[in-house]
Design a protein around this motif. Sequence first.
Motif, PDB file in Angstrom:
ATOM      1  N   UNK A   5       0.831  -1.203  -0.019  1.00 42.30           N
ATOM      2  CA  UNK A   5      -0.212   0.461   0.402  1.00 42.30           C
ATOM      3  C   UNK A   5       0.454   0.530  -0.640  1.00 42.30           C
ATOM      4  N   UNK A   6       2.360   0.996   0.543  1.00 41.85           N
ATOM      5  CA  UNK A   6       2.578   2.328   1.168  1.00 41.85           C
ATOM      6  C   UNK A   6       4.087   2.677  -0.277  1.00 41.85           C
ATOM      7  N   UNK A   7       3.763   1.632  -1.417  1.00 41.15           N
ATOM      8  CA  UNK A   7       5.065   1.907  -2.472  1.00 41.15           C
ATOM      9  C   UNK A   7       3.220   2.412  -3.219  1.00 41.15           C
ATOM     10  N   UNK A   8       1.976   1.751  -3.465  1.00 41.00           N
ATOM     11  CA  UNK A   8       1.260   2.419  -3.957  1.00 41.00           C
ATOM     12  C   UNK A   8       1.491   3.589  -3.972  1.00 41.00           C
ATOM     13  N   UNK A   9       0.576   3.917  -2.793  1.00 37.83           N
ATOM     14  CA  UNK A   9       0.863   5.475  -2.594  1.00 37.83           C
ATOM     15  C   UNK A   9       2.013   6.022  -3.005  1.00 37.83           C
ATOM     16  N   UNK A  10       2.913   5.946  -3.530  1.00 34.47           N
ATOM     17  CA  UNK A  10       4.087   6.658  -3.208  1.00 34.47           C
ATOM     18  C   UNK A  10       3.959   6.704  -4.534  1.00 34.47           C
ATOM     19  N   UNK A  11       3.223   6.109  -5.577  1.00 33.22           N
ATOM     20  CA  UNK A  11       3.567   6.056  -7.412  1.00 33.22           C
ATOM     21  C   UNK A  11       2.385   6.906  -7.754  1.00 33.22           C
ATOM     22  N   UNK A  12       1.516   6.878  -6.585  1.00 29.61           N
ATOM     23  CA  UNK A  12      -0.003   7.691  -6.975  1.00 29.61           C
ATOM     24  C   UNK A  12       1.033   9.013  -6.431  1.00 29.61           C
ATOM     25  N   UNK A  13       1.756   9.387  -5.498  1.00 30.31           N
ATOM     26  CA  UNK A  13       1.938  10.947  -4.640  1.00 30.31           C
ATOM     27  C   UNK A  13       2.820  11.460  -5.708  1.00 30.31           C
ATOM     28  N   UNK A 118      -8.086  -7.023 -11.455  1.00 25.91           N
ATOM     29  CA  UNK A 118      -7.461  -7.722 -11.921  1.00 25.91           C
ATOM     30  C   UNK A 118      -6.996  -9.240 -11.775  1.00 25.91           C
ATOM     31  N   UNK A 119      -7.242  -9.916 -12.373  1.00 25.90           N
ATOM     32  CA  UNK A 119      -7.249 -11.116 -12.316  1.00 25.90           C
ATOM     33  C   UNK A 119      -5.982 -12.032 -12.460  1.00 25.90           C
ATOM     34  N   UNK A 120      -4.954 -10.372 -13.094  1.00 26.17           N
ATOM     35  CA  UNK A 120      -3.143 -11.391 -13.422  1.00 26.17           C
ATOM     36  C   UNK A 120      -2.848 -10.219 -12.338  1.00 26.17           C
ATOM     37  N   UNK A 121      -3.291  -9.694 -11.612  1.00 29.56           N
ATOM     38  CA  UNK A 121      -2.383  -9.640 -10.451  1.00 29.56           C
ATOM     39  C   UNK A 121      -2.704 -10.445  -9.625  1.00 29.56           C
ATOM     40  N   UNK A 122      -1.369 -10.293  -8.544  1.00 30.41           N
ATOM     41  CA  UNK A 122      -1.754 -11.610  -7.749  1.00 30.41           C
ATOM     42  C   UNK A 122      -1.056 -11.494  -6.510  1.00 30.41           C
ATOM     43  N   UNK A 123      -0.730 -10.181  -7.084  1.00 25.70           N
ATOM     44  CA  UNK A 123      -0.155  -9.465  -5.203  1.00 25.70           C
ATOM     45  C   UNK A 123      -0.923  -8.486  -4.143  1.00 25.70           C
ATOM     46  N   UNK A 124      -2.159  -8.369  -4.809  1.00 20.73           N
ATOM     47  CA  UNK A 124      -3.408  -7.941  -4.360  1.00 20.73           C
ATOM     48  C   UNK A 124      -4.548  -8.342  -4.500  1.00 20.73           C
ATOM     49  N   UNK A 125      -5.696  -8.664  -3.699  1.00 23.03           N
ATOM     50  CA  UNK A 125      -6.854  -8.738  -3.497  1.00 23.03           C
ATOM     51  C   UNK A 125      -7.365  -7.730  -2.227  1.00 23.03           C
ATOM     52  N   UNK A 126      -8.878  -8.188  -2.288  1.00 27.17           N
ATOM     53  CA  UNK A 126      -9.332  -7.500  -1.078  1.00 27.17           C
ATOM     54  C   UNK A 126      -9.757  -8.242   0.499  1.00 27.17           C
ATOM     55  N   UNK A 127      -9.524  -9.795  -0.707  1.00 25.54           N
ATOM     56  CA  UNK A 127      -8.878 -11.117   0.743  1.00 25.54           C
ATOM     57  C   UNK A 127      -7.747 -11.039   1.889  1.00 25.54           C
ATOM     58  N   UNK A 128      -6.201 -10.424   1.244  1.00 29.50           N
ATOM     59  CA  UNK A 128      -5.152  -9.880   1.795  1.00 29.50           C
ATOM     60  C   UNK A 128      -5.863  -8.692   2.458  1.00 29.50           C
TER      61      UNK A 128
END
Length: 205
Positions: A5-13, A118-128
């Motif tokens: 999440x931190x890395x996603x925020x950093x990219x979005x910022x 995104x079914x091809x993205x196994x790194x993130x899901x709401x379950x995780x």
Amino acid sequence: MLEELFNLVKNAASDSVINNPEVPNDKNNAIVAEATNTVASGLRNIVAGGGAQNLASLFGNKGSSGGGLLSNPIVSMMIGHFAGKLMSKFNLGSGQANNISSSLIPNVLGGLINRHNDSSDSGFSLDKLLNSITGGKSDEILQKHQSGGSGGGLSDILSKVTGGDSGSGGGGLMDIVSQLAGGAQQQQQKNGGGGLMDIISGFLK
């Protein structure tokens, strides 16, 4: 999950914070960390309040864009909280704070939603994500549910609540929501005060 999440925020910022001439460079990392804390704490607080099904509804919006999320009450709450932090903690003016928050928070949540769908993205899901903010309670519940012969992830189960599905165990589904809330509440107590922010700040080193 928190570091992702931190890395996603950093990219979005990159535009709203890092390359923004109105934001001092020495505050960039701290603001990114605060935004990460806002999203993580906000999601956990929603689940702790019994709103796991609202989260499932939010993440079920395939193709959600940053702008389209502005009308969602969950997103609006986070935008207001983060804007307040920018003003009180980083001394930004109200106009600057609201502009940054209204840009960054929806973009981050939109990124999370798109990755979840995104079914091809196994790194993130709401379950995780749910498992992370409930201290593993999500996995426990899912294992029990699947042992009963039902397939699908926990987010699929929760979406039945959102969709008003009263068939096959509606009360059971609401029990799941309550259990998730209890797990999130325990995490709130465990990571009370600066606990969550301390973890996030560690990613800056």
